[in-house]
Design a protein around this motif. Structure first.
Motif, PDB file in Angstrom:
ATOM      1  N   ARG A   1      35.040  47.768  32.687  1.00  0.00           N
ATOM      2  CA  ARG A   1      35.723  46.523  33.033  1.00  0.00           C
ATOM      3  C   ARG A   1      36.138  46.533  34.492  1.00  0.00           C
ATOM      4  NH1 ARG A   1      34.991  42.100  32.378  1.00  0.00           N
ATOM      5  NH2 ARG A   1      34.723  42.529  30.145  1.00  0.00           N
TER       6      ARG A   1
ATOM      7  N   GLU B   1      26.129  42.968  30.184  1.00  0.00           N
ATOM      8  CA  GLU B   1      27.350  42.360  30.721  1.00  0.00           C
ATOM      9  C   GLU B   1      27.355  42.403  32.249  1.00  0.00           C
ATOM     10  OE1 GLU B   1      31.087  42.993  28.099  1.00  0.00           O
ATOM     11  OE2 GLU B   1      29.815  44.742  27.752  1.00  0.00           O
TER      12      GLU B   1
ATOM     13  N   ARG C   1      34.855  51.771  28.200  1.00  0.00           N
ATOM     14  CA  ARG C   1      35.018  50.330  28.342  1.00  0.00           C
ATOM     15  C   ARG C   1      35.997  49.949  29.453  1.00  0.00           C
ATOM     16  NH1 ARG C   1      31.542  46.764  27.380  1.00  0.00           N
ATOM     17  NH2 ARG C   1      33.234  45.280  27.643  1.00  0.00           N
ATOM     18  N   SER C   2      37.106  50.665  29.562  1.00  0.00           N
ATOM     19  CA  SER C   2      38.084  50.301  30.595  1.00  0.00           C
ATOM     20  C   SER C   2      37.500  50.539  31.984  1.00  0.00           C
ATOM     21  CB  SER C   2      39.380  51.096  30.411  1.00  0.00           C
ATOM     22  OG  SER C   2      39.136  52.489  30.446  1.00  0.00           O
TER      23      SER C   2
ATOM     24  N   TYR D   1      33.047  46.033  36.577  1.00  0.00           N
ATOM     25  CA  TYR D   1      32.614  44.624  36.539  1.00  0.00           C
ATOM     26  C   TYR D   1      33.446  43.794  37.512  1.00  0.00           C
ATOM     27  CZ  TYR D   1      30.363  45.840  32.055  1.00  0.00           C
ATOM     28  OH  TYR D   1      29.604  46.401  31.069  1.00  0.00           O
ATOM     29  N   ASP D   2      34.753  44.019  37.508  1.00  0.00           N
ATOM     30  CA  ASP D   2      35.646  43.258  38.388  1.00  0.00           C
ATOM     31  C   ASP D   2      35.311  43.519  39.857  1.00  0.00           C
ATOM     32  OD1 ASP D   2      36.911  42.199  36.190  1.00  0.00           O
ATOM     33  OD2 ASP D   2      38.593  43.611  36.229  1.00  0.00           O
TER      34      ASP D   2
ATOM     35  N   ARG E   1      36.474  45.105  24.095  1.00  0.00           N
ATOM     36  CA  ARG E   1      35.847  44.370  25.195  1.00  0.00           C
ATOM     37  C   ARG E   1      36.781  44.304  26.402  1.00  0.00           C
ATOM     38  NH1 ARG E   1      35.100  40.221  22.587  1.00  0.00           N
ATOM     39  NH2 ARG E   1      33.066  40.614  21.681  1.00  0.00           N
ATOM     40  N   ASP E   2      38.098  44.224  26.140  1.00  0.00           N
ATOM     41  CA  ASP E   2      39.081  44.158  27.224  1.00  0.00           C
ATOM     42  C   ASP E   2      39.409  45.534  27.793  1.00  0.00           C
ATOM     43  OD1 ASP E   2      39.195  41.443  26.950  1.00  0.00           O
ATOM     44  OD2 ASP E   2      40.942  41.446  25.641  1.00  0.00           O
ATOM     45  N   GLY E   3      38.786  46.592  27.256  1.00  0.00           N
ATOM     46  CA  GLY E   3      39.010  47.932  27.786  1.00  0.00           C
ATOM     47  C   GLY E   3      40.274  48.598  27.283  1.00  0.00           C
TER      48      GLY E   3
END
Length: 449
Positions: A74, A95, A70-71, A77-78, A433-435
């Motif tokens: 994230r 996502e 997840r991290s 994604y950024d 979700r926030d990693g």
């Protein structure tokens, strides 16, 4: 001097390289490490950093989030969100698809363009499908009407022939006139039938075109009454468990009733090792993992199938008392009907192989009351993910799923989130979700107690 030709005017390349690494969370990685010494997720991010550094005119990404925790997702994604150039991404990550400007839907060898992100695509698709289904109903009604008109036409012609024959027998008209009328009637009848037959053919063609516009994304529909686990019944007990590669469960972890547990953690934390230990494929270093009910394990690689056997044969292998007819009837609910059920597992497509593996898992005897799924949505298209979600909605046993796909986890009704980071810790979907995939430094009560 030999470096001048390489660097050219790009004198800030070192600073930009460090900035690209920082952007992707790789700032602390040792720059003298070889690629063979970094994890798979770090390797993906390093490749992306190199591409960003090269400033390409077009950036192509092929399933970039597969196997990323997840991290790492994230950070990717950024980076995608900040990219100002042209990007083409092939992905089933919902996502990630929310970040795109338009979607090209490749289906049956044709590409259809939709403006907007994945949510806009779903809305447009729903409108399209509603219109397509409406056209099918109109076309079906037209086919029925044309069939009725053709039957009516044939009935009328039969009556005319009967009347003409009767008139000839009764000699109400001269024979020459009767023969002339008969010839004219036959020609007229042939034209009449041809017109109605042509209309019916046209109606059937329009129905075929309307049916082609409707997507055949059938859902898996299954009934698994023997998988029911009553609330409070013990399902799994982990006691002072130490795994081969360092992770552990201190104390005891007692899973009861139809719990649905999401097992999350960074790449390399030991999620697969824990699932394989629970499934009995790996022996723990110490401690005990005891399943108190029949269990089924679906690994990432879907290597539970015998490629030399048919789909029916694979299910028969794990359900020896079931008749072939019963197996076929149950496989039809997994969308394997007729000849499809006789296809060799080694010739199946990715989505078909997933459905066959899921069928072998869920139709086994005894029925599994505890399911272990390891990254089940990796490499699945969105239709297959929907099918998996639908299948799990009708599953009434306990569930442990290792996954980085938060939307999927939320869609299957997860009741408990466990973070594996050295030990097992309770967490929540917001943190995942926030990693946040590491246990905090301060003392924290592990999930095992």
């Amino acid at each position: 001097e030999r470096h001048f030709a390489v660097v050219g005017d790009d004198w800030d390349v070192e600073e930009r390289a460090r900035a690209a690494l920082d952007q992707l969370g790789l700032g602390r990685i040792g720059l003298d490490r070889t690629i063979g010494e970094v994890s798979g997720g770090e390797g993906v991010l390093l490749r992306l950093a190199a591409l960003l550094l090269a400033r390409p005119g077009v950036l192509l990404l092929d399933e970039p989030t597969n196997n990323l925790d997840r991290s790492a997702r994230r950070r990717l994604y950024d980076a995608v969100d900040a990219w100002s150039g042209v990007m083409v991404v092939v992905s089933h990550d919902r996502e990630l698809l929310e970040l795109v400007d338009q979607i090209a839907d490749l289906r049956d060898g044709r590409v259809t363009w939709y403006g907007g992100n994945y949510s806009a695509y779903e809305e447009a698709l729903a409108v399209e499908q509603e219109a397509a289904e409406r056209m099918v109903r109109v076309a079906e009604a037209d086919v029925k009407r044309q069939k009725r008109e053709l039957v009516d036409a044939q009935t009328k012609l039969a009556r005319r022939r009967s009347y003409a024959k009767k008139a000839q027998i009764e000699k109400r008209v001269p024979k020459v006139v009767a023969n002339t009328r008969k010839s004219e009637a036959q020609q007229s009848a042939a034209k009449y039938r041809a017109v109605h037959a042509e209309r019916l053919t046209g109606a059937k063609e329009r129905l075929g075109e309307a049916l082609e516009a409707v997507r055949d994304d059938d859902e898996i529909r299954i009934e698994l009454p023997y998988t029911t686990v009553h609330p409070g019944r013990g399902v799994l007990l982990l006691s002072d468990l130490r795994l081969r590669y360092g992770a552990e469960v201190r104390g005891t972890l007692d899973v009861r009733g139809p719990e649905r547990i999401a097992l999350v953690g960074r790449n390399g934390a030991g999620k697969t090792t824990l699932l394989r230990t629970i499934a009995g494929e790996l022996a723990p270093v110490s401690g005990e993992a005891e399943a108190l009910v029949p269990l089924g394990f679906l690994p990432q690689r879907l290597d539970v199938l015998d490629d030399e056997l048919s789909v029916v044969g694979n299910v028969a292998r794990v359900a020896p008392t079931a008749t072939v007819n019963r197996i076929r009837a149950r496989l039809a609910r997994f969308l394997f009907k007729g000849a499809k059920a006789d296809q060799l597992a080694g010739t199946l497509s990715g989505g078909e192989r997933f459905r066959a593996a899921l069928a072998s898992l869920l139709l086994a005897e005894p029925a599994p009351q505890l399911l272990l799924l390891d990254e089940p949505t990796n490499n699945l298209d969105l239709a297959s993910v929907r099918r998996l979600t639908g299948a799990l909605e009708s599953y009434e046993g306990a569930l442990i799923v290792a996954s980085h796909d938060v939307p999927f986890l939320e869609s299957i009704g997860i009741t408990r989130w466990l973070l594996l980071d050295g030990g097992l810790y309770d967490t929540d979907p917001e943190a995942v979700r926030d990693g946040v995939l590491r246990a905090p430094e301060e003392a924290r009560e592990p999930a095992g107690g």
